[in-house]
Each structure stands twice: as C-alpha cells, then as structure tokens.
Write a protein that holds these residues in place. Sequence first.
Motif, PDB file in Angstrom:
ATOM      1  N   LEU A   1      -6.036  -0.166  -5.903  1.00 27.46           N
ATOM      2  CA  LEU A   1      -5.795   0.301  -5.501  1.00 27.46           C
ATOM      3  C   LEU A   1      -6.155  -0.684  -4.353  1.00 27.46           C
TER       4      LEU A   1
ATOM      5  N   GLN B   1       2.513   5.734  -5.684  1.00 29.45           N
ATOM      6  CA  GLN B   1       1.511   5.750  -5.152  1.00 29.45           C
ATOM      7  C   GLN B   1       0.911   6.110  -5.154  1.00 29.45           C
TER       8      GLN B   1
ATOM      9  N   PHE C   1      -3.345   7.281  -5.684  1.00 29.79           N
ATOM     10  CA  PHE C   1      -4.269   7.382  -4.621  1.00 29.79           C
ATOM     11  C   PHE C   1      -4.531   8.563  -4.432  1.00 29.79           C
TER      12      PHE C   1
END
Length: 219
Positions: free
Chosen positions: A95, A64, A68
């Motif tokens: 997201l 992740q 991000f």
Amino acid sequence: MIKNYLEQLRIQRWDDHRYYHHSRINQSLHFVSALSFLFAYVWLFVDPMISALVGWLVSMTSRQAGHFFFEPHDYDHINQATHEHKEEIKVGYNLQRKVVLMAIWALSPLVLVVDPTLFGLFTPWATATDFMRQVANIWLVIGGGGLLFRTVHLFFIRDVETGLVWMTKILTDPFHDLMLYRSAPLALMRGELMDPGLHLNPEHTLGLIAEPALEEQHA
C-alpha cells in the motif's frame, strides 16, 4: 527450469489471492479491472491514448480502490498474519508503494501545465485533445516504468527469477483475475461480503495442485 518458473508463478498468485483479496467488493472491482485491462491491451494496438486512459482511469483506480477502501487491514485470522507483516513481505507494490505510484500518476498532468513541452519532448498542446493525448503518453511511461522498476528492484533484493515471475504475474493478472473473480459480483449481490473459501488450499480454490505457499517474501 520452466516447471520451476511456473510453480513460482503459481505460488505468487496464490499468496496474492489469499493475503490480499478477502473482500468480495475488492474481488468484484478486480473483475471490472480485469475486463477493462483486457480492453486496454487490445486498444494499445489501435489507439494507445485510449488504452492509457482506460488503463489508468478505470482499470487501475478500480483495482486499487478495492485494496485501499474495502480490503480488511486488521489481523488476518485466516493466514494468522498482521496487516503490517503482510505489507512487509509483499513481493509487489504494497500500500505504501502504491500511494507513491498513484501520487506520481495523479500529479503527472501538472508537469504539462508547468512546461507544455515536457523539457522539449512534446509540441506544446493547443487543445484539450492534445493535452489528453500527451497525458496518456506520460501515463503509458509511468505504467511501464513502474512495472520495470519493481522488476529490476526484485532482481537485487531477491533474485532475477522472482522479478521475472512477478512481472509475468502482473502482465497476466487480467486473464487470471477474470477467471478467479468472475463469480464475485454474484456473491456480493447475495450479501456475501467476505470470501468464505479463503481457508481452502489452492487445490480447492484455484483448481491447482496444492503446495505450501511462500511464507517469507522480503519486499
């Protein structure tokens, strides 16, 4: 039926790659994530606590973090799509949904601080090892729950096949990502920050038969 199922799986994989994995850093982190997930898969049958800790602390965080912090969130010129459009059509966790899932994961140990028995499900922890083992159990439930929740959700907002295909994709992503992104770390060390081959079709990039990808996926 099986042929159609595999074709939908191929399309979901291709869309995921071409829309959300432009950055070589993100691809490299997915390679690390894939390796650690495969370790977690094996260790699930040896010690589920270790499997959960590796799966969340290494596999999920590296995976992740790539999305991000390193994946571009501006206009996607290759696919001619805005970031907002891609977030809207994403089959799985976009997201915003990932923020919710990761927040639940990060805050879940606090439940054991407030109630060491977790509403009577656990024996109150006495040592740090007991605490981590119970946290690992919670994380296993969150991981499985997150997978099943989105799968069933897709049953209602799309159809059963889409949900089952997505679940299959998620469970097999470590194997697929290991092959797909194995060269990303070397490319990154050569100074290549973005994948130059994303303009190619799946026949060139994934070694699969090229077919039009899904252009509209209602998340």
